[in-house]
Write an enzyme that holds these catalytic residues in place. Structure first.
Site, short mmCIF file in Angstrom:
data_model
loop_
_atom_site.label_atom_id
_atom_site.label_comp_id
_atom_site.label_asym_id
_atom_site.label_seq_id
_atom_site.Cartn_x
_atom_site.Cartn_y
_atom_site.Cartn_z
N HIS A 1 1.37 5.03 -2.50
CA HIS A 1 1.61 6.44 -2.17
C HIS A 1 2.81 7.07 -2.87
O HIS A 1 2.81 8.26 -3.13
CB HIS A 1 1.85 6.59 -0.66
CG HIS A 1 0.60 6.57 0.15
ND1 HIS A 1 -0.28 7.63 0.19
CD2 HIS A 1 0.07 5.63 0.98
CE1 HIS A 1 -1.30 7.35 1.00
NE2 HIS A 1 -1.11 6.13 1.49
N HIS B 1 0.83 -1.21 0.00
CA HIS B 1 0.00 0.00 0.00
C HIS B 1 0.87 1.27 0.00
O HIS B 1 0.66 2.18 -0.80
CB HIS B 1 -0.93 0.02 1.21
CG HIS B 1 -1.61 1.34 1.40
ND1 HIS B 1 -2.69 1.75 0.64
CD2 HIS B 1 -1.34 2.37 2.24
CE1 HIS B 1 -3.05 2.96 1.01
NE2 HIS B 1 -2.25 3.37 1.98
N SER C 1 -4.06 0.59 -4.63
CA SER C 1 -3.50 -0.61 -4.02
C SER C 1 -4.57 -1.66 -3.75
O SER C 1 -4.29 -2.68 -3.12
CB SER C 1 -2.74 -0.26 -2.73
OG SER C 1 -3.58 0.39 -1.79
N GLU D 1 -5.88 9.38 -0.22
CA GLU D 1 -6.22 7.95 -0.17
C GLU D 1 -7.25 7.53 -1.23
O GLU D 1 -7.13 6.47 -1.82
CB GLU D 1 -6.74 7.56 1.22
CG GLU D 1 -5.70 7.66 2.34
CD GLU D 1 -4.60 6.60 2.27
OE1 GLU D 1 -4.63 5.72 1.39
OE2 GLU D 1 -3.68 6.67 3.11
FE FE Z 1 -2.32 5.25 2.99
#
Ligand code: FE
Ligand code: PHE
Length: 299
Positions: free
Chosen positions: A143, A138, A205, A186
């Site tokens: 990110h 993730h 993700s 996010e």
């Molecule tokens: Fe995150």
């Protein structure tokens, strides 16, 4: 053993009864790359290949191109030190290994100094499809690529500084800011010439949400509106009921540039908005059918 290049914040010359010791920002550890098992690398390879295939045409090009430019491949779990050379040259950001979620203020302090904490461990093979806490896949796959984008890189630093400030104001301000992070960093979507694309790390993700966020009729897709987002509750146990759509990373940067202090004060007098609520004044790209939504559970 090497510290990451753009060294962690160091409180110089802290005097103790054992003499002067260097103190580093809390929570930082070196990536124990040699300790990854064949299973760990295989988990990365499986997830990487699966998501890349899904994301071509779905994720924004900035994301996909950055992943390639950084040299991320399915072959093996990337080494932070190698990614850092590319990232530092591009935007001056540095990845740091961490064990997991950090205390809020530490997290904000890292971002404010262009350090991105990345969980060093990867999920187990039986957690391929879902894991509750952020892991390496993730954090790194999701990110890190957009930190290569100069505008997004600046946004993340500004967010960190804003977080330090909100932390000093109080829990309500912090909650407003957290919702902004949730619905942009996010779970954000971006509108480009050929339609909506994904940029949020929580979506890219996730196999299921990569499809659901763009293609399902169930969720709302609503134009970015700073104060509206800061009032909107969200889901942590299901896909989002609402996704917010930015027009560009510049829009995000410009909208968040003003001092939030008076905004926090104003929001404190207003009600929150449910995760699935659509209001008359919203700029609606798609009004969700609500199919499959569970009642209650907004946080
Ligand atoms: Fe995150
Ligand atoms: N401008 C915001 C403030 O004054 C800081 C911020 C920037 C917050 C970017 C989020 C994103 O608090």
């Amino acid at each position: 053993s090497a510290q990451p290049a753009n060294t962690p914040r160091r409180v110089e010359n802290l005097q103790t009864d054992k003499g002067k010791v260097p103190v580093y920002a809390t929570g930082i550890i070196e990536q124990p790359w040699d300790g990854y098992s064949a299973d760990d690398h295989a988990t990365w390879a499986t997830l990487y290949a699966r998501q890349r295939e899904l994301l071509v045409g779905r994720a924004c090009n900035e994301f996909l191109q950055a992943q390639d430019a950084m040299g991320m491949t399915p072959d093996a779990i990337p080494k932070f030190v190698e990614l850092n050379e590319v990232l530092q040259a591009a935007t001056g950001w540095t990845l740091m290994g961490v064990e997991g979620l950090l205390p809020e203020l530490d997290f904000f302090d890292h971002l404010a100094n262009r350090r991105f904490p990345v969980t060093w461990w990867i999920r187990r093979p039986d957690q391929i499809d879902y894991i509750e806490e952020p892991d390496l896949f993730h954090d790194l796959f999701g990110h890190v690529p957009l930190l290569m984008n100069p505008v997004f890189a600046d946004y993340m630093e500004a967010y960190g500084k804003g977080g330090v400030k909100a932390h000093g104001i109080g829990p309500d301000a912090l909650q407003n800011l957290t919702r902004l992070y949730w619905y942009t960093v996010e779970f954000g979507l971006i509108r480009q010439d050929d339609g909506l694309h994904i940029f949020g790390a929580g979506i890219v993700s996730s196999k299921g949400e990569s499809i659901y966020s763009l293609e399902s009729d169930a969720p709302n897709r609503i134009g970015f509106d700073l104060e509206r987002i800061m009032r909107t509750r969200y889901r942590i146990d299901t896909y989002q009921k609402t996704y917010f759509v930015i027009d560009s990373f510049e829009q995000l940067m410009d909208a968040t540039r003003p001092d939030f202090t008076p905004i926090y004060a104003r929001l404190a007098t207003q009600d929150t908005i449910g995760a699935g609520t659509v209001r008359d004044e919203d700029r609606v790209f798609h009004r969700g059918t609500g199919e499959g939504w569970t009642a209650g559970g907004d946080v």
